[in-house]
Scaffold this active site. Structure first.
Site, mmCIF file in Angstrom:
data_model
loop_
_atom_site.group_PDB
_atom_site.id
_atom_site.type_symbol
_atom_site.label_atom_id
_atom_site.label_comp_id
_atom_site.label_asym_id
_atom_site.label_seq_id
_atom_site.Cartn_x
_atom_site.Cartn_y
_atom_site.Cartn_z
ATOM 1 N N THR A 48 17.894 35.914 39.631
ATOM 2 C CA THR A 48 16.641 35.199 39.400
ATOM 3 C C THR A 48 16.982 33.918 38.653
ATOM 4 O O THR A 48 17.166 33.924 37.439
ATOM 5 C CB THR A 48 15.656 36.062 38.595
ATOM 6 N N LYS A 75 9.890 35.461 44.008
ATOM 7 C CA LYS A 75 10.386 36.320 42.928
ATOM 8 C C LYS A 75 9.729 35.971 41.596
ATOM 9 O O LYS A 75 9.414 36.856 40.794
ATOM 10 C CB LYS A 75 11.910 36.197 42.817
ATOM 11 N N LYS A 135 13.257 35.130 29.945
ATOM 12 C CA LYS A 135 13.794 34.050 30.784
ATOM 13 C C LYS A 135 12.963 33.896 32.047
ATOM 14 O O LYS A 135 12.608 32.783 32.454
ATOM 15 C CB LYS A 135 15.248 34.363 31.152
#
Length: 291
Positions: free
Chosen positions: A99, A176, A244
Site C-alpha cells: 500500500t 485500496k 500511514k
C-alpha cells in the site's frame, strides 16, 4: 516459460513472508530477498532461493512481487545497479503489492516506463491482513494489462482467494485507499461504540450479542472485539501502518473535506506517539480507555 513461472518475492514482512510461504507450498520456484536477511531463513529451509540483492533475486524470475513498506523504500529497491530493474529479464513482470498511495505508485509507473519499457507492471495491493494472507484468503486488487501478463494470474491464485481486476495500472492502489479508509473508520467506530456501551453498563459481549446475526455483524469487527476482551493485541495490522494508510487516503482526497478521516488520523497519531504503534490497530480501544 515453464508451466509455473519462477517468482521472486522482495520484502518479507508479515504479508510478503506469507506470500512466499504459499508459493513454496504450491510448488513454485521461489526466490526471496529482505533487507534483514534472517527474515527469510525458514523460507530457505523450505526450499526458497535467497538473493543477496534485489537485482540478484530478480535475475531469472518471470514474476517479481514487491511487498515493501512505502514508496520511498520501493523506489530504492527498484533502482540502481543492485535494483530489481537491473536484474529483471526482458519482458518480465512486476507485481507491486504494497500500500504505497497514489503518488508513489505513479512514480513507480513512470520509472518503469522510462528505464524498462519492456517490463509489464501490475499495481496489485491486497485486501486482508496477516492471518488471511497465511491462509491464502486475501483478495488481490489488480490493475494492469491482464491480457499481456497472463503469467501473473497463477501467482495471484496461489496467494489469494480471489482477484478483482480494476483496469489500468494505478487504479488498484486508489481502490485500496478507499477500502482501507472504510476498514479504519469501522475500527474507530467499534472502539468508540464499545467504550460507550461499557459507560452505559453493557459488556462487549452484550454489544456483540445484539449485533450478531444482523447486517452490522461484520466478521472483522467480531475479531477486533475479541481483542478488546482478551487484551491481546498481537498485530494483524500494526497501528503504525494503519495510520500511514489513512494519511495516504487523506492525501489522495485532498480536494475533499473528509472530517472523520482527519479526526481519526489525529487520534491514531496520538496513540502511536503514546507507544501503541507496534500493536494491532484494535489497540486504539485501549488507548481511548486510557485517556
Amino acid at each position: 516459460m515453464s508451466q509455473q513461472p519462477v517468482v521472486a518475492v522482495l520484502g518479507l514482512g508479515a504479508m510478503g513472508h506469507a506470500f512466499a510461504t504459499n508459493l513454496i507450498k504450491k510448488g513454485f520456484t521461489t526466490r526471496v530477498w529482505n533487507r534483514t536477511a534472517s527474515r527469510g531463513d525458514d523460507l530457505v529451509k523450505a526450499g526458497a532461493q535467497r538473493g543477496l540483492t534485489p537485482r540478484e533475486t530478480a535475475e531469472g524470475a518471470d514474476v517479481v512481487i514487491t511487498m515493501l513498506s512505502d514508496g520511498k523504500t520501493s523506489l530504492e529497491v527498484y533502482q540502481g545497479d543492485n535494483g530489481l530493474l537491473a536484474g529483471l529479464k526482458q519482458g518480465g513482470i512486476i507485481a507491486q503489492m504494497g500500500t504505497l498511495g497514489v503518488s508513489a505508485t505513479e512514480s513507480l509507473i513512470a520509472l518503469i516506463k522510462e528505464q524498462r519499457p519492456d517490463v509489464l507492471f501490475f499495481d496489485a495491493p491486497v485486501s486482508g491482513t496477516k492471518a488471511p494472507a497465511e491462509q491464502a484468503q486475501i483478495v488481490v486488487l489488480a490493475s494492469g494489462d491482464r491480457e499481456a501478463g497472463a503469467a501473473v494470474e497463477p501467482v495471484f491464485a496461489a496467494i489469494s482467494k480471489a482477484t478483482k481486476w480494476l483496469g489500468e495500472a494505478g487504479r488498484a492502489s486508489k481502490m485500496k485507499l478507499v477500502v482501507n479508509a472504510w476498514l479504519i473508520a469501522m475500527m474507530e467506530g467499534i472502539a468508540e461504540s464499545t467504550q460507550l456501551a461499557e459507560e452505559l453498563g453493557f459488556t462487549p459481549d452484550d454489544l456483540w450479542d445484539v449485533l450478531d446475526g444482523g447486517p452490522l455483524a461484520a466478521p472483522y469487527i467480531k475479531g477486533k472485539m475479541a481483542m478488546f476482551k482478551s487484551g491481546d493485541y498481537t498485530p494483524q495490522m500494526q497501528l503504525t501502518w494503519a495510520l500511514k494508510d489513512i494519511n495516504l487516503a487523506i492525501e489522495a482526497g485532498s480536494k475533499l473535506e473528509l472530517p472523520v478521516m482527519k479526526r481519526i488520523s489525529e487520534t491514531w497519531q496520538a496513540a502511536v506517539d503514546g507507544g501503541y504503534g507496534d500493536q494491532d490497530l484494535a489497540v486504539v480501544y485501549r488507548y481511548l480507555g486510557s485517556r
